[in-house]
Motif scaffolding. Structure first.
Motif, mmCIF file in Angstrom:
data_model
loop_
_atom_site.group_PDB
_atom_site.id
_atom_site.type_symbol
_atom_site.label_atom_id
_atom_site.label_comp_id
_atom_site.label_asym_id
_atom_site.label_seq_id
_atom_site.Cartn_x
_atom_site.Cartn_y
_atom_site.Cartn_z
ATOM 1 N N ASP A 1 -2.443 -2.386 2.514
ATOM 2 C CA ASP A 1 -2.724 -2.069 3.052
ATOM 3 C C ASP A 1 -1.928 -1.059 3.977
ATOM 4 O O ASP A 1 -1.878 0.548 4.371
ATOM 5 C CB ASP A 1 -4.412 -2.458 3.912
ATOM 6 C CG ASP A 1 -5.589 -2.947 3.577
ATOM 7 O OD1 ASP A 1 -5.651 -2.232 1.892
ATOM 8 O OD2 ASP A 1 -5.953 -4.131 3.522
ATOM 9 N N SER A 2 -0.875 -1.723 5.390
ATOM 10 C CA SER A 2 -0.797 -1.105 6.186
ATOM 11 C C SER A 2 0.763 -1.482 5.813
ATOM 12 O O SER A 2 1.312 -0.937 6.682
ATOM 13 C CB SER A 2 -1.265 -1.712 6.992
ATOM 14 O OG SER A 2 -1.163 -3.326 7.277
ATOM 15 N N LYS A 3 1.384 -1.509 5.045
ATOM 16 C CA LYS A 3 2.963 -2.147 4.907
ATOM 17 C C LYS A 3 3.292 -2.059 3.589
ATOM 18 O O LYS A 3 2.518 -2.576 2.278
ATOM 19 C CB LYS A 3 3.217 -3.325 6.007
ATOM 20 C CG LYS A 3 2.544 -4.281 5.652
ATOM 21 C CD LYS A 3 2.732 -5.541 6.588
ATOM 22 C CE LYS A 3 2.472 -6.335 6.692
ATOM 23 N NZ LYS A 3 2.950 -7.906 7.711
ATOM 24 N N THR A 4 4.480 -2.311 2.493
ATOM 25 C CA THR A 4 5.397 -2.218 1.847
ATOM 26 C C THR A 4 6.266 -3.897 1.448
ATOM 27 O O THR A 4 6.509 -3.939 2.584
ATOM 28 C CB THR A 4 6.016 -0.984 1.331
ATOM 29 O OG1 THR A 4 5.015 0.185 1.753
ATOM 30 C CG2 THR A 4 6.840 -0.979 -0.198
ATOM 31 N N ALA A 5 5.946 -4.607 0.914
ATOM 32 C CA ALA A 5 6.339 -5.588 0.676
ATOM 33 C C ALA A 5 7.391 -5.695 -0.242
ATOM 34 O O ALA A 5 6.917 -4.367 -1.420
ATOM 35 C CB ALA A 5 5.506 -6.762 0.890
#
Length: 192
Positions: free
Chosen positions: A159-163
């Motif tokens: 949703d809010s970040k890239t891992a």
């Protein structure tokens, strides 16, 4: 004036700081090199045979170096959790404290004051020289995982970040993000 030869002559003079005669703070040059390496090596390279490869010596000599560093309390051996025949080496807290006295810190400090761009060019110049030497001699040098051909990186977006998830294709094992900046003796750079 041959700039290439002059550069090598300067490098030889700098190398005297790395390869001093006798002992410094109770350690010989190869013992310092081993302790330095083990403090920066990834888990795949903290073995007696990887240490021998890095230091450029026989396994017998590496075993002697390991014994000395272990006797002084700077490193410890542990049986591998995955392969009971293997030994993993790690630097102890005492060893980490002792590394503050490392003679190469003079060189590290001299380079640290340079502009960031100059430090990057300096590092990349040495990598280029090593890469060319490796190609000519058909060998591989040690370097960090993030530059290795075996590193695999997969990015997943939530949703809010890239891992990012990393793995080593050579060892078929996951790698923590913190490990990609550590040294590996199985390093192989991307061919151009």
């Amino acid at each position: 004036m041959n700039l290439a030869r002059e550069s090598i002559e300067l490098l030889e003079q700098v190398a005297r700081i790395l390869w001093f005669e006798g002992t410094k703070h109770g350690l010989r040059d190869r013992e310092w090199m081993a302790l330095r390496f083990l403090s920066r090596a990834n888990r795949f390279s903290r073995t007696p045979s990887a240490l021998a490869s890095y230091v450029g010596t026989t396994r017998g000599t590496a075993s002697f170096i390991i014994g000395e560093l272990e006797r002084l309390g700077y490193i410890e051996r542990k049986r591998s959790a995955t392969d009971k025949r293997s030994v993993m080496l790690s630097v102890t807290q005492q060893g980490k404290k002792f590394l503050v006295r490392d003679p190469v810190n003079v060189l590290v400090d001299a380079i640290a004051v340079l502009d960031e761009e100059v430090k990057i060019r300096f590092r990349d110049t040495f990598r280029h020289v090593l890469d060319q030497s490796d190609a000519a001699e058909q060998r591989h040098h040690t370097d960090v995982c993030k530059r290795c051909i075996f590193l695999r990186e997969e990015r997943t977006a939530t949703d809010s970040k890239t891992a990012a998830e990393f793995s080593c294709r050579l060892f078929r094992s996951p790698i923590a993000e913190a490990e990609v900046d550590l040294l590996c003796t199985s390093f192989e750079h991307h061919r151009q």
